[in-house]
Enzyme design. Structure first.
Site, mmCIF file in Angstrom:
data_model
loop_
_atom_site.group_PDB
_atom_site.id
_atom_site.type_symbol
_atom_site.label_atom_id
_atom_site.label_comp_id
_atom_site.label_asym_id
_atom_site.label_seq_id
_atom_site.Cartn_x
_atom_site.Cartn_y
_atom_site.Cartn_z
ATOM 1 N N HIS A 1 12.515 -8.508 -5.571
ATOM 2 C CA HIS A 1 11.167 -8.344 -6.131
ATOM 3 C C HIS A 1 10.257 -7.540 -5.199
ATOM 4 O O HIS A 1 9.792 -6.471 -5.561
ATOM 5 C CB HIS A 1 10.607 -9.747 -6.392
ATOM 6 C CG HIS A 1 9.315 -9.781 -7.135
ATOM 7 N ND1 HIS A 1 8.897 -10.889 -7.825
ATOM 8 C CD2 HIS A 1 8.332 -8.872 -7.278
ATOM 9 C CE1 HIS A 1 7.730 -10.649 -8.384
ATOM 10 N NE2 HIS A 1 7.365 -9.432 -8.065
ATOM 11 N N HIS B 1 5.748 -4.319 -4.532
ATOM 12 C CA HIS B 1 7.173 -4.130 -4.823
ATOM 13 C C HIS B 1 7.747 -3.052 -3.911
ATOM 14 O O HIS B 1 8.614 -2.282 -4.315
ATOM 15 C CB HIS B 1 7.365 -3.759 -6.291
ATOM 16 C CG HIS B 1 6.900 -4.818 -7.246
ATOM 17 N ND1 HIS B 1 6.843 -4.627 -8.609
ATOM 18 C CD2 HIS B 1 6.471 -6.090 -7.025
ATOM 19 C CE1 HIS B 1 6.402 -5.736 -9.199
ATOM 20 N NE2 HIS B 1 6.159 -6.637 -8.261
ATOM 21 N N GLU C 1 0.837 -11.823 -12.354
ATOM 22 C CA GLU C 1 1.191 -12.506 -11.111
ATOM 23 C C GLU C 1 -0.037 -12.868 -10.264
ATOM 24 O O GLU C 1 0.064 -13.022 -9.046
ATOM 25 C CB GLU C 1 2.163 -11.653 -10.305
ATOM 26 C CG GLU C 1 3.516 -11.491 -10.993
ATOM 27 C CD GLU C 1 4.565 -10.937 -10.059
ATOM 28 O OE1 GLU C 1 5.486 -11.679 -9.707
ATOM 29 O OE2 GLU C 1 4.442 -9.751 -9.681
ATOM 30 N N HIS D 1 0.208 -8.274 -2.830
ATOM 31 C CA HIS D 1 1.564 -8.412 -3.364
ATOM 32 C C HIS D 1 2.049 -7.038 -3.794
ATOM 33 O O HIS D 1 1.343 -6.318 -4.492
ATOM 34 C CB HIS D 1 1.588 -9.360 -4.558
ATOM 35 C CG HIS D 1 2.893 -9.299 -5.311
ATOM 36 N ND1 HIS D 1 4.088 -9.638 -4.721
ATOM 37 C CD2 HIS D 1 3.194 -8.893 -6.573
ATOM 38 C CE1 HIS D 1 5.065 -9.464 -5.595
ATOM 39 N NE2 HIS D 1 4.553 -9.009 -6.722
HETATM 40 ZN ZN LIG Z 1 5.507 -8.580 -8.470
#
Ligand SMILES: [Zn+2]
Length: 277
Positions: free
Chosen positions: A211, A141, A120, A139
């Site tokens: 996500h 989760h 990602e 980023h």
């Molecule tokens: Zn992710």
């Protein structure tokens, strides 16, 4: 658990001493970087930015922003189209300066000697492309934020420390919109990354349906601060929603900021102490 990289390699002050050998990141001299600026501004050198990146990975793990997944990046000082981030195959609490590699403007590893990046990584490359003001991207989760990406409940600032969320609901990115119903729910290609950047627009935080979230800022310190206080705000707002209608910050109250450097240094010291155990 003991970290693989003890404080001798990267401590809260940001000093980095790299081993000799072929695994060094090309173009980055890893010898005794000066400490990052104490006022929390973005450092002038890539050595300092990488030092902050390593410690910040540990902070984000320590504050339950990262679990086994998650990645944090910083824009390069030497080439602002490029950025630095960990290689693939790592859990965030074990990231060392030797695990940080350079990526080009398309999100591909640059002179990385065969090392690969997280799938990602296009989240980062496409946001840097779309947002010249952004110097750091995280980023994650983070489980606490997930319900706000699954429902119509608006994520807005309810805390003075979360002013950056603003008085309008945080945008929610859904991979079904740019990709279609048959998608893997990952931002693992440039078009998906560009779509995420469009949803983020000029905001600081974008939720990702089913996500997690992506957070941006003008420095690594700010980005870490925003990620941590997004989680705190989410938890306070979710609890308040159980009791009644929350009182959100108004436009005046969100149009302000807090100095974050003190928080970062304190969190860094805490993380480095707790991760050596
Ligand atoms: Zn992710």
């Amino acid at each position: 658990m003991e970290r693989r990289d003890p404080l001798g390699a990267a401590g809260p002050t940001g000093a980095v001493v790299a081993p000799e050998g072929p695994d060094r990141v090309p173009g980055v001299a890893r010898t005794a970087a000066a400490p990052p600026p104490a006022d929390g501004t973005i450092p002038d050198t890539d050595e300092q930015r990488i030092a902050e990146l390593v410690v910040s990975n540990h902070i984000l793990y320590d504050h339950n922003i990262f679990d086994g997944f998650g990645h944090l990046s910083v824009r390069s000082a030497a080439d602002p189209a490029h950025f630095f981030m960990q290689r693939s195959g790592l859990v965030p609490d074990s990231v060392t300066s030797d695990d940080v590699i350079e990526y080009d403007q398309d999100g591909e590893p640059y002179k990385a000697h065969g090392r690969t990046g997280p799938s990602e990584r296009y989240i980062h490359s496409e946001i840097y492309r779309a947002r010249p003001d952004v110097m750091s991207v995280v980023h994650s989760h983070t489980d606490a934020v997930l319900p706000f990406g699954l429902t119509k409940a608006p994520l807005k600032a309810v805390l003075h420390t979360a002013y950056f969320l603003g008085s309008e609901p945080a945008p929610v990115f859904d991979t079904r919109e740019p990709i279609g119903q048959d998608n893997n729910m990952l931002v693992d290609n440039a078009p998906a990354g560009a779509a995420l950047a469009r949803t983020l627009s000029a905001r600081s935080v974008v939720l990702m349906r089913g996500h997690g979230m992506t957070v941006v800022g003008p420095t690594v310190h700010d980005t870490v601060f925003r990620a941590v206080y997004t989680r705190v705000n989410v938890q306070a707002e979710a609890e308040a929603l159980k009791l009644g209608d929350p009182v959100f910050l108004n436009r005046f109250e969100v149009d302000r900021g807090d100095p974050v450097s003190v928080h970062w240094a304190w969190w860094a010291a805490q993380a480095e102490t707790r991760l050596v155990r």
